[in-house]
Design a protein around this motif. Sequence first.
Motif, PDB file in Angstrom:
ATOM      1  N   ASP A 136       5.942  12.355  -7.582  1.00 36.71           N
ATOM      2  CA  ASP A 136       5.659  11.099  -7.925  1.00 36.71           C
ATOM      3  C   ASP A 136       6.275  10.472  -8.969  1.00 36.71           C
ATOM      4  N   ILE A 137       7.332  11.420  -9.661  1.00 36.15           N
ATOM      5  CA  ILE A 137       8.139  10.935 -10.788  1.00 36.15           C
ATOM      6  C   ILE A 137       9.201   9.948 -10.106  1.00 36.15           C
ATOM      7  N   GLU A 138       9.395   8.712 -10.432  1.00 37.17           N
ATOM      8  CA  GLU A 138      10.673   7.984  -9.888  1.00 37.17           C
ATOM      9  C   GLU A 138      11.950   7.996 -10.914  1.00 37.17           C
ATOM     10  N   ASP A 165       0.946  -0.590 -10.705  1.00 36.41           N
ATOM     11  CA  ASP A 165       1.872   0.349  -9.841  1.00 36.41           C
ATOM     12  C   ASP A 165       2.218   1.502 -10.226  1.00 36.41           C
ATOM     13  N   GLY A 166       1.762   1.945 -11.409  1.00 38.22           N
ATOM     14  CA  GLY A 166       2.311   3.224 -11.807  1.00 38.22           C
ATOM     15  C   GLY A 166       2.059   3.280 -13.597  1.00 38.22           C
ATOM     16  N   ARG A 219       4.681   7.110 -10.014  1.00 38.07           N
ATOM     17  CA  ARG A 219       4.249   6.340  -9.157  1.00 38.07           C
ATOM     18  C   ARG A 219       2.651   6.291  -9.626  1.00 38.07           C
ATOM     19  N   ASP A 220       2.030   5.058  -9.060  1.00 41.89           N
ATOM     20  CA  ASP A 220       0.349   5.448  -9.384  1.00 41.89           C
ATOM     21  C   ASP A 220      -0.197   6.312  -8.696  1.00 41.89           C
ATOM     22  N   THR A 221       0.197   7.068  -7.716  1.00 47.79           N
ATOM     23  CA  THR A 221      -0.117   8.247  -7.151  1.00 47.79           C
ATOM     24  C   THR A 221      -0.341   9.436  -7.908  1.00 47.79           C
TER      25      THR A 221
END
Lengths: 123, 123
Positions: free
Chosen positions: B22-24, B81-82, B100-102
């Motif tokens: 989830d890390i962009e 959104d995150g 990310r928001d997840t």
Amino acid sequence: MAKPRTVQMVERLRDLQVSSLDIEGSALVSLDGLIMASSLPPVVEEDRVSAMSAAMLSLGERIAGELGRGVLEQVYVRGQDGYVVLRAVGEEAVLTVLARDTAKLGLLLLDMRRAAEDLANIV
Amino acid sequence: MAKPRTVQMVERLRDLQVSSLDIEGSALVSLDGLIMASSLPPVVEEDRVSAMSAAMLSLGERIAGELGRGVLEQVYVRGQDGYVVLRAVGEEAVLTVLARDTAKLGLLLLDMRRAAEDLANIV
């Protein structure tokens, strides 16, 4: 007769503190940095909380926007001695909470969400 | 021969991203807002991340101090959104992560703590 809104708001802030003993104080601040209601310990100045809340909200919004995170929902600052957590209350205000370092963050955020929903209905 | 420090830092940032899908993106930023190492997606400008990191660190320190929360450890900003999460790396730098928001926040903070410890040894 219904209670004045300021009384309702302060009561809701006090309820929040009763629900979480790790919360030392809380305030409802307008988006331009003015106090709408507060329940703070005597050592904490209202003006300081409102000014810091407005500054953090403004920067948080800018960061969320510039770095593609969408509309701001929440900001939290963790220091060695505890937390400051901000959460949007509707589109008019922000709920700022001061909590001890022993606070359980998951519970704190849940209680704040509920309080923010109630406060949005009062504001 | 040991790898150059910048290579070590970028590798550690990439490891962080592998550990949490989830890390962009992530970056290591000096306290005055200059990039030391980064692993960011092409759409995110390094300069924007470093400038926002320095601004948030500065305000976070001020807020933690003024509101009696002690020395700043961490700031997190949550948008629809995150997340953007900042964490001190030793006394010289800050680790900034875009997620990310997840993302599961508990896991993200744990992985960031480990990465910050490793990075502090490289810096």
